[in-house]
Design an enzyme around this catalytic site. Structure first.
Site, PDB file in Angstrom:
ATOM      1  CG  MET A  30      -1.865  -1.220   1.212  1.00  0.00           C
ATOM      2  SD  MET A  30      -3.398  -0.966   2.120  1.00  0.00           S
ATOM      3  CE  MET A  30      -2.782  -0.703   3.763  1.00  0.00           C
ATOM      4  N   GLY A  36      11.055  -2.793   5.746  1.00  0.00           N
ATOM      5  CA  GLY A  36      10.338  -4.071   5.679  1.00  0.00           C
ATOM      6  C   GLY A  36       9.971  -4.397   4.227  1.00  0.00           C
ATOM      7  CG  HIS A  37       7.051  -2.070   2.156  1.00  0.00           C
ATOM      8  ND1 HIS A  37       6.853  -0.966   2.943  1.00  0.00           N
ATOM      9  CD2 HIS A  37       5.862  -2.723   2.117  1.00  0.00           C
ATOM     10  CE1 HIS A  37       5.587  -0.938   3.348  1.00  0.00           C
ATOM     11  NE2 HIS A  37       4.972  -1.999   2.878  1.00  0.00           N
ATOM     12  CD  GLN A  61      -5.933  -3.768   2.844  1.00  0.00           C
ATOM     13  OE1 GLN A  61      -5.809  -4.205   1.702  1.00  0.00           O
ATOM     14  NE2 GLN A  61      -4.963  -3.864   3.740  1.00  0.00           N
ATOM     15  CG  ASP A 150       1.002  -7.183   8.209  1.00  0.00           C
ATOM     16  OD1 ASP A 150       0.576  -6.638   9.240  1.00  0.00           O
ATOM     17  OD2 ASP A 150       1.648  -6.559   7.345  1.00  0.00           O
ATOM     18  CB  SER A 186       3.137   2.145   6.766  1.00  0.00           C
ATOM     19  OG  SER A 186       3.736   1.313   5.823  1.00  0.00           O
TER      20      SER A 186
HETATM   21  O1  PAF Z   1       0.041  -5.647   3.642  1.00  0.00           O
HETATM   22  C1  PAF Z   1      -0.421  -4.746   2.900  1.00  0.00           C
HETATM   23  O2  PAF Z   1       0.215  -3.743   2.646  1.00  0.00           O
HETATM   24  C2  PAF Z   1      -1.805  -4.928   2.288  1.00  0.00           C
HETATM   25  O3  PAF Z   1      -2.659  -5.568   3.171  1.00  0.00           O
HETATM   26  C3  PAF Z   1      -1.775  -5.639   0.920  1.00  0.00           C
HETATM   27  C4  PAF Z   1      -1.269  -7.072   1.030  1.00  0.00           C
HETATM   28  C5  PAF Z   1      -0.906  -4.861  -0.045  1.00  0.00           C
HETATM   29  C6  PAF Z   1      -3.188  -5.700   0.339  1.00  0.00           C
HETATM   30  O4  PAF Z   1      -3.721  -4.429   0.160  1.00  0.00           O
END
Ligand code: PAF
Length: 284
Positions: A30, A36-37, A61, A150, A186
């Site tokens: 997102m 982390g990303h 979500q 997560d 984030s």
């Molecule tokens: O973990 C996230 O950033 C979100 O839940 C994802 C997997 C991109 C789905 O919108």
């Protein structure tokens, strides 16, 4: 690096890569990219020949009153990170691209989504699995990368892919932490310095759990009571749950034997934070 704003453009870029027999990796995000990303992107670059990062703040979500509007959207900084880390395509769709009409079709993984975070966020995982299913259909990756922070999300998405015979592998990468143990998120951006300090108690409570299991404690209630004591040291922390669950079914464990997940969710000021550790009590 290409920036694809439409489904058609990302599909044609992936099609061209696939025609050269490239292995396609997808890192769904997102945005508001952090280390982390970056670790997910690095894993994708290592394991795949062509890496797509999607950046889309998925409205479905977020529940009512959650942080959809104020979720950070630093697109220029995100693109810089993607360029630096060797991403081939950044897919940045608009809401109209992803949800052109009222969404009537949902992907819902039962049972696993009713536990842990699902209790306070009843529509969250349905939104995650639906958008992931859409992204998998759009990008058609061979591998998709998710973070263990997560953990429930990763387990739910993996189950969706297995149950629906989706032809891709789900890779779950380790949680990245600040030097003080705080899991990178984030949402840490919402915290003051003082609240960030308080937030380090989350990982301390999880470490306590690991220590107690290593020392032979198997009773969850005893461990959870000690974890609660640690989290209660900071009055800013409101505990949502502290759970020790089976790492596959996510059912609460009274006695810890094999693979277990200790998971914590708290509210600190404006931020809802989650963290977890995976343990194998049979390996001591
Ligand atoms: O973990 C996230 O950033 C979100 O839940 C994802 C997997 C991109 C789905 O919108």
């Amino acid at each position: 690096m290409e920036i694809a704003k439409t489904i058609q453009s990302v599909r044609s870029l992936v099609k061209a890569a696939r025609s050269k027999s490239k292995k396609i990796g997808l890192v769904p995000t997102m945005g508001a990219l952090h280390i982390g990303h970056i670790s997910l992107i690095e894993a994708a670059v290592k394991q795949c020949d062509f890496v797509v990062v999607s950046i889309f703040v998925n409205p479905t979500q977020f529940g009512p009153g959650e942080d959809f509007e104020k979720y950070p959207r630093p697109l220029d900084a995100d693109l810089k990170i993607c360029r630096k880390t060797g991403v081939d395509v950044v897919f940045v769709p608009t809401q109209e691209q992803m949800y052109p009409a009222e969404n009537l079709t949902w992907v819902n993984v039962e049972k696993l989504t009713e536990l842990l975070c699902g209790q306070s966020r009843p529509i969250h995982f349905r939104g995650v699995t639906t958008v992931c299913a859409k992204l998998f259909n759009i990008v058609a990756p061979d591998v998709a990368f998710f973070g263990r922070k997560d953990a429930q999300q990763a387990i739910v998405v993996r189950r969706m892919a297995a149950d629906l015979n989706m032809p891709l592998e789900i890779v779950i990468c380790p949680t990245v932490r600040e030097p003080n143990g705080l899991a990178v998120s984030s949402r840490n951006k919402y915290l003051t310095e003082e609240q960030k300090k308080d937030a380090t108690l989350i990982y301390k409570s999880l470490q306590k759990c690991r220590e107690m299991i290593d020392d032979g404690t198997t009773d969850s209630e005893t461990i959870i009571a000690e974890m609660r004591k640690i989290l209660s040291q900071a009055p800013s922390i409101e505990i949502e749950y502290i759970s020790i669950v089976d790492a596959e079914t996510l059912h609460n464990l009274d006695k810890i034997a094999g693979k277990a997940l200790a998971a914590v969710a708290v509210q600190i000021g404006p931020a809802r934070l989650i963290d977890n550790i995976l343990m194998d009590a049979s390996k001591k």
